[in-house]
Design a protein around this motif. Sequence first.
Motif, PDB file in Angstrom:
ATOM      1  N   GLY A 235       0.828  -1.198   0.000  1.00 42.65           N
ATOM      2  CA  GLY A 235       0.000   0.000   0.000  1.00 42.65           C
ATOM      3  C   GLY A 235       0.863   1.249   0.000  1.00 42.65           C
ATOM      4  N   LYS A 236       0.426   2.242  -0.730  1.00 44.56           N
ATOM      5  CA  LYS A 236       1.142   3.518  -0.807  1.00 44.56           C
ATOM      6  C   LYS A 236       0.148   4.668  -0.751  1.00 44.56           C
ATOM      7  N   THR A 237       0.521   5.681  -0.025  1.00 43.22           N
ATOM      8  CA  THR A 237      -0.279   6.892   0.014  1.00 43.22           C
ATOM      9  C   THR A 237       0.270   7.851  -1.029  1.00 43.22           C
ATOM     10  N   LEU A 238      -0.589   8.305  -1.903  1.00 44.43           N
ATOM     11  CA  LEU A 238      -0.183   9.230  -2.967  1.00 44.43           C
ATOM     12  C   LEU A 238      -0.261  10.651  -2.415  1.00 44.43           C
TER      13      LEU A 238
ATOM     14  N   GLY B 210      -8.844  20.653   2.466  1.00 44.47           N
ATOM     15  CA  GLY B 210      -9.199  19.528   3.308  1.00 44.47           C
ATOM     16  C   GLY B 210      -9.297  18.197   2.575  1.00 44.47           C
ATOM     17  N   GLN B 211      -8.912  18.174   1.315  1.00 40.45           N
ATOM     18  CA  GLN B 211      -9.023  16.928   0.547  1.00 40.45           C
ATOM     19  C   GLN B 211      -8.051  15.879   1.092  1.00 40.45           C
ATOM     20  N   PRO B 212      -8.547  14.690   1.414  1.00 31.71           N
ATOM     21  CA  PRO B 212      -7.650  13.652   1.935  1.00 31.71           C
ATOM     22  C   PRO B 212      -6.770  13.065   0.833  1.00 31.71           C
ATOM     23  N   SER B 213      -5.638  12.545   1.237  1.00 30.26           N
ATOM     24  CA  SER B 213      -4.761  11.900   0.273  1.00 30.26           C
ATOM     25  C   SER B 213      -5.359  10.552  -0.124  1.00 30.26           C
ATOM     26  N   VAL B 214      -4.917  10.017  -1.247  1.00 30.31           N
ATOM     27  CA  VAL B 214      -5.410   8.742  -1.754  1.00 30.31           C
ATOM     28  C   VAL B 214      -4.429   7.649  -1.341  1.00 30.31           C
ATOM     29  N   HIS B 215      -4.957   6.564  -0.779  1.00 31.78           N
ATOM     30  CA  HIS B 215      -4.139   5.431  -0.365  1.00 31.78           C
ATOM     31  C   HIS B 215      -4.526   4.236  -1.233  1.00 31.78           C
ATOM     32  N   LEU B 216      -3.574   3.719  -2.023  1.00 35.75           N
ATOM     33  CA  LEU B 216      -3.824   2.595  -2.914  1.00 35.75           C
ATOM     34  C   LEU B 216      -3.148   1.336  -2.398  1.00 35.75           C
TER      35      LEU B 216
ATOM     36  N   ASN C 124      -8.734  -0.019   6.705  1.00 37.67           N
ATOM     37  CA  ASN C 124      -7.300  -0.233   6.719  1.00 37.67           C
ATOM     38  C   ASN C 124      -6.915  -1.232   5.628  1.00 37.67           C
ATOM     39  N   GLU C 125      -5.620  -1.441   5.450  1.00 37.62           N
ATOM     40  CA  GLU C 125      -5.137  -2.344   4.408  1.00 37.62           C
ATOM     41  C   GLU C 125      -5.586  -3.779   4.627  1.00 37.62           C
ATOM     42  N   ILE C 126      -5.724  -4.182   5.871  1.00 37.46           N
ATOM     43  CA  ILE C 126      -6.111  -5.563   6.157  1.00 37.46           C
ATOM     44  C   ILE C 126      -7.498  -5.862   5.604  1.00 37.46           C
ATOM     45  N   SER C 127      -8.444  -4.986   5.828  1.00 30.88           N
ATOM     46  CA  SER C 127      -9.792  -5.224   5.311  1.00 30.88           C
ATOM     47  C   SER C 127      -9.854  -5.016   3.799  1.00 30.88           C
ATOM     48  N   ALA C 128      -9.056  -4.115   3.267  1.00 28.76           N
ATOM     49  CA  ALA C 128      -9.049  -3.877   1.824  1.00 28.76           C
ATOM     50  C   ALA C 128      -8.368  -5.012   1.064  1.00 28.76           C
ATOM     51  N   ALA C 129      -7.461  -5.725   1.712  1.00 31.51           N
ATOM     52  CA  ALA C 129      -6.710  -6.800   1.050  1.00 31.51           C
ATOM     53  C   ALA C 129      -7.599  -7.952   0.619  1.00 31.51           C
ATOM     54  N   ALA C 130      -8.702  -8.152   1.317  1.00 34.01           N
ATOM     55  CA  ALA C 130      -9.613  -9.246   0.963  1.00 34.01           C
ATOM     56  C   ALA C 130     -10.125  -9.102  -0.470  1.00 34.01           C
TER      57      ALA C 130
ATOM     58  N   ALA D 171      -8.375   1.372  -4.027  1.00 35.77           N
ATOM     59  CA  ALA D 171      -8.233   2.510  -3.124  1.00 35.77           C
ATOM     60  C   ALA D 171      -8.741   2.103  -1.748  1.00 35.77           C
ATOM     61  N   VAL D 172      -7.962   2.395  -0.733  1.00 34.96           N
ATOM     62  CA  VAL D 172      -8.357   2.116   0.645  1.00 34.96           C
ATOM     63  C   VAL D 172      -9.163   3.314   1.115  1.00 34.96           C
ATOM     64  N   ARG D 173     -10.416   3.063   1.426  1.00 37.17           N
ATOM     65  CA  ARG D 173     -11.315   4.149   1.834  1.00 37.17           C
ATOM     66  C   ARG D 173     -10.950   4.687   3.211  1.00 37.17           C
ATOM     67  N   SER D 174     -11.421   5.881   3.503  1.00 33.13           N
ATOM     68  CA  SER D 174     -11.199   6.421   4.846  1.00 33.13           C
ATOM     69  C   SER D 174     -11.955   5.543   5.838  1.00 33.13           C
ATOM     70  N   LYS D 175     -11.441   5.424   7.026  1.00 31.50           N
ATOM     71  CA  LYS D 175     -11.967   4.558   8.077  1.00 31.50           C
ATOM     72  C   LYS D 175     -11.865   3.073   7.706  1.00 31.50           C
TER      73      LYS D 175
END
Length: 119
Positions: A38-41, A51-57, A79-85, A73-77
């Motif tokens: 995962g990387k934050t752009l 106030g725009q949040p950064s994008v985490h892929l 984490n990578e663990i739940s997005a990895a599924a 893209a990993v949504r706000s709230k």
Amino acid sequence: MVAGVLLKARAVEQCETEPSRLQAQKQEETLTHVAMDGKTLRGTLGHESEGQPSVHLLSLYECHSGIVLTQRAVRSKENEISAAAALVHPALVKGRIISTDAMHTHKKWCAWVHGYGGY
């Protein structure tokens, strides 16, 4: 290097200590190394508003070629663990060595990878 160790371990698992059985199989299997990271752009800040949040892929990519097989893209709230599924799919995992950060070394993740034929 990692692929060679895994191939040897699998051969011993299949043939135990009988070298004659090992030589009779002579199947050269090619395992592909795939990494998940995962990387934050950071450059995504400031395009629209302060106030725009950064994008985490979170990406799954082939190490040898550098080709990104899939990303999400990993949504706000979240984490990578739940997005990895969402990245674990039989077509992307089978016959591949998956390496990732230590945060993914839990039983559920390993069971998914093993269940889909990955290492």
